[in-house]
Write an enzyme that holds these catalytic residues in place. Structure first.
Site, PDB file in Angstrom:
ATOM      1  N   SER A   1      -0.840   0.700 -10.423  1.00 49.15           N
ATOM      2  CA  SER A   1       0.667   0.841 -10.145  1.00 49.15           C
ATOM      3  C   SER A   1       1.575   0.919 -11.344  1.00 49.15           C
ATOM      4  CB  SER A   1       0.788  -0.662  -9.603  1.00 49.15           C
ATOM      5  OG  SER A   1       0.195  -1.719 -10.744  1.00 49.15           O
TER       6      SER A   1
ATOM      7  N   HIS B   1      -1.683   0.326  -3.456  1.00 46.86           N
ATOM      8  CA  HIS B   1      -0.669   1.273  -3.725  1.00 46.86           C
ATOM      9  C   HIS B   1      -0.965   2.669  -3.244  1.00 46.86           C
ATOM     10  CE1 HIS B   1       2.231  -1.162  -6.155  1.00 46.86           C
ATOM     11  NE2 HIS B   1       0.934  -1.830  -6.820  1.00 46.86           N
TER      12      HIS B   1
ATOM     13  N   LYS C   1       3.372  -3.907   1.016  1.00 43.74           N
ATOM     14  CA  LYS C   1       4.036  -2.928   0.313  1.00 43.74           C
ATOM     15  C   LYS C   1       4.346  -1.441   1.271  1.00 43.74           C
ATOM     16  CE  LYS C   1       1.458  -3.947  -3.956  1.00 43.74           C
ATOM     17  NZ  LYS C   1       2.293  -4.794  -4.542  1.00 43.74           N
TER      18      LYS C   1
HETATM   19  C1  LIG Z   1      -2.981  -3.442  -6.958  1.00 43.32           C
HETATM   20  C2  LIG Z   1      -2.437  -4.658  -6.522  1.00 43.32           C
HETATM   21  N1  LIG Z   1      -3.246  -5.553  -5.768  1.00 43.32           N
HETATM   22  C3  LIG Z   1      -3.124  -6.674  -4.872  1.00 43.32           C
HETATM   23  C4  LIG Z   1      -1.637  -6.998  -5.167  1.00 43.32           C
HETATM   24  C5  LIG Z   1      -1.319  -8.242  -4.661  1.00 43.32           C
HETATM   25  O1  LIG Z   1      -0.966  -8.010  -3.052  1.00 43.32           O
HETATM   26  P1  LIG Z   1       0.012  -9.137  -2.555  1.00 43.32           P
HETATM   27  O2  LIG Z   1       1.231  -9.049  -2.666  1.00 43.32           O
HETATM   28  O3  LIG Z   1      -0.382  -8.795  -1.108  1.00 43.32           O
HETATM   29  O4  LIG Z   1      -0.727 -10.342  -2.971  1.00 43.32           O
HETATM   30  C6  LIG Z   1      -0.701  -6.047  -5.886  1.00 43.32           C
HETATM   31  C7  LIG Z   1       0.805  -6.533  -5.791  1.00 43.32           C
HETATM   32  O5  LIG Z   1       1.592  -6.565  -6.629  1.00 43.32           O
HETATM   33  C8  LIG Z   1      -1.378  -5.010  -6.522  1.00 43.32           C
HETATM   34  O6  LIG Z   1      -0.434  -3.947  -7.054  1.00 43.32           O
END
Ligand SMILES: Cc1ncc(COP(=O)(O)O)c(C=O)c1O
Lengths: 415, 80
Positions: free
Chosen positions: A190, A218, A249
């Protein structure tokens, strides 16, 4: 103990340390639905300002999509507001299972289990399936929620340099005595917007008898020709043992996440994963919205195609203007400024020009790697991107960084 | 044990540095952002295996691991 002045003092000191280090985070209040055009109150109490949002994870523009909103309304009417139960007591409606099956089919896996969030999926999955006899080998830039999940797990852990397959191979050799080896990566990273080389990872996994874990938060919905994710882009659908992803997202943007993969692993999560066992079921209204999001994606690749085109247009516009970008081909486009203060000032000036984009700097990214991270959306139209580009160029000129190399920007502003 | 310093520096470079990182005996590893606290575990494991020592978790702090010189100091304490 009472919350006396001494205790208050401890926290006040810590908060002031955070402020002094320049790490104090502040929210900006948005008074409109999430979209390309939003109305923002910032700083708190200020008059509302209309700005273009280029920092949301709203990749497909589904967060306020009329069909998703309508489906959520219908779900609310048909199935009520909340479940007031964890899944295995009385929190599972038919639509929870339906969504699990839809995700399984979409990702090309064997089964899926929903979690309240992807953070929870990552926090719960490792502990549920691994023991001291196993080892987790993770890319050094995996998401914080994966690091937390690994910390909660008794298996050994080790890391390899970001994207470095030779280093990964060394680690696989080093741990060959273990019962299970799990290679852990994000699909798309990200902060940098680069994608994991899952085809090469799969080759190593096959050579060293390892499992492959990928967090495709992502990527799910838009990476790959039909948006299945990084495994589609790399031609390894069906070879992922564990995929975690979020519905927070691209896939509607509300909340929720899942573990999808080999059916025994998913079943182990149903029996053992603590955030699944001890946290409330996803609300029916959200499930209904996510189901609609998948229906839209299965019907047509129009949104992910538009996103891809937007990302290409944006990237080439910034490149032509003379900005230094992180290389990549995803809708995450980091504009490199290197110096933390410059990134903060740049973001502030963009905001004054009506563009909402945030600066990132240490410790979120490495020292001397400060940047404005821009994220494209299928909700952006060309006029949004042109207006944003104009603002970037105006501010870029002000700081005299257009056409400058990394070395020249660092020479002018320091690290 | 004269080569202790060099062995550890060499390991740190191979394990953590990218081509363009310059790492010396005094480079701040953790506070400088080169080694994250999660990856520090492999360094501890390397030292323990190589020098047949056990470094208690309470001693394996980010401060004690913050440069090759400091690591050498720490390892010497456990070897003797
Ligand atoms: C790579 C990654 N994994 C997991 C998450 C967490 O997702 P969630 O908002 O569903 O807890 C994010 C979000 O920031 C992320 O960028």
């Amino acid at each position: 103990m009472s919350y006396n002045d001494r205790v208050r003092g401890i926290y006040q000191q810590q908060l002031s340390d955070i402020r002094e280090a320049g790490l104090f985070k502040q929210e900006r209040f948005i008074h409109s639905p999430q979209a390309a055009d939003i109305e923002v109150e910032f700083p708190s109490g200020a008059k509302l300002k209309k700005v273009i949002n280029v920092c949301a994870n709203n990749y497909l523009g589904l967060s306020s999509h009329p069909e998703v909103v309508r489906a959520a309304h219908e779900g609310l009417d048909a199935r009520g507001y909340g479940m007031s139960s964890v899944r295995f007591i009385c929190g599972t409606q038919d639509i929870h299972r339906e969504l699990e099956q839809v995700v399984t089919e979409f990702l090309g896996t064997e089964d899926t289990i929903l979690f309240p969030s992807c953070m929870d999926a990552n926090a719960g999955v490792f502990e549920a399936i691994l023991t001291k006899e196993d080892v987790m080998i993770s890319d050094r830039l995996v998401h914080a929620s994966i690091v937390d999940g690994m910390r909660l797990c008794s298996a050994e852990h080790d890391t390899y340099k970001h994207g470095d397959m030779r280093h990964l191979e060394q680690k696989l050799q080093q741990w060959k005595e273990k019962r299970l080896r799990v290679i852990i990566n994000d699909g798309v990273y990200s902060m940098d917007g680069d994608a994991a080389k899952l085809d090469e990872v799969v080759k190593l996994a096959e050579a060293y008898d390892a499992l492959v874990f990928v967090d495709d938060s992502h990527a799910s919905g838009f990476i790959g020709k039909t948006g299945r994710g990084t495994h589609e882009k790399c031609g390894v659908i069906g070879k992922m043992d564990i995929i975690t992803t979020t519905f927070g997202k691209a896939l509607g943007g509300a909340s929720g996440g899942c573990v999808s993969g080999r059916k025994e692993i998913v079943e182990m999560c149903r029996q053992r994963a603590r955030p699944y066992l001890f946290s409330n079921a996803m609300a029916p209204v959200i499930i209904s919205g996510v189901l609609k999001a998948f229906e839209i994606l299965k019907g047509s690749t129009e949104l992910r195609d538009k996103l891809e085109e937007n990302a290409r247009y944006w990237r080439s516009g910034l490149t032509e203007a003379g900005f230094v970008l992180k290389k990549g081909d995803t809708p995450i486009v980091p504009v490199m400024l290197f110096n933390a203060k410059l990134a903060q000032n740049f973001s502030r000036d963009l905001y004054a020009e009506g563009i909402y984009a945030i600066g990132f700097f240490f410790p979120v990214v490495a020292k001397g790697q400060a940047r404005i991270r821009t994220q494209l959306s299928a909700g952006h139209d060309k006029h949004h991107l042109d207006q944003a580009l104009e603002a970037f160029i105006k501010v870029g000129k002000k700081y005299n960084i257009l056409g400058k190399t990394e070395e020249e920007i660092i020479a002018a502003y320091g690290l | 044990m004269d080569d202790l310093k060099d062995v550890i520096l060499e390991y740190v470079i191979a394990e953590y540095a990218d081509e363009d990182d310059k790492v010396t005996f005094d480079t701040p590893l953790i506070s400088g952002g080169l080694v994250d606290s999660f990856s520090m575990v492999s360094l501890k494991r390397f030292l323990e295996m190589k020098y047949k020592i056990t470094i208690p978790d309470a001693e394996a702090t980010p401060e004690a691991f913050d440069s090759v010189n400091k690591i050498v100091e720490l390892v010497r304490r456990f070897i003797s």
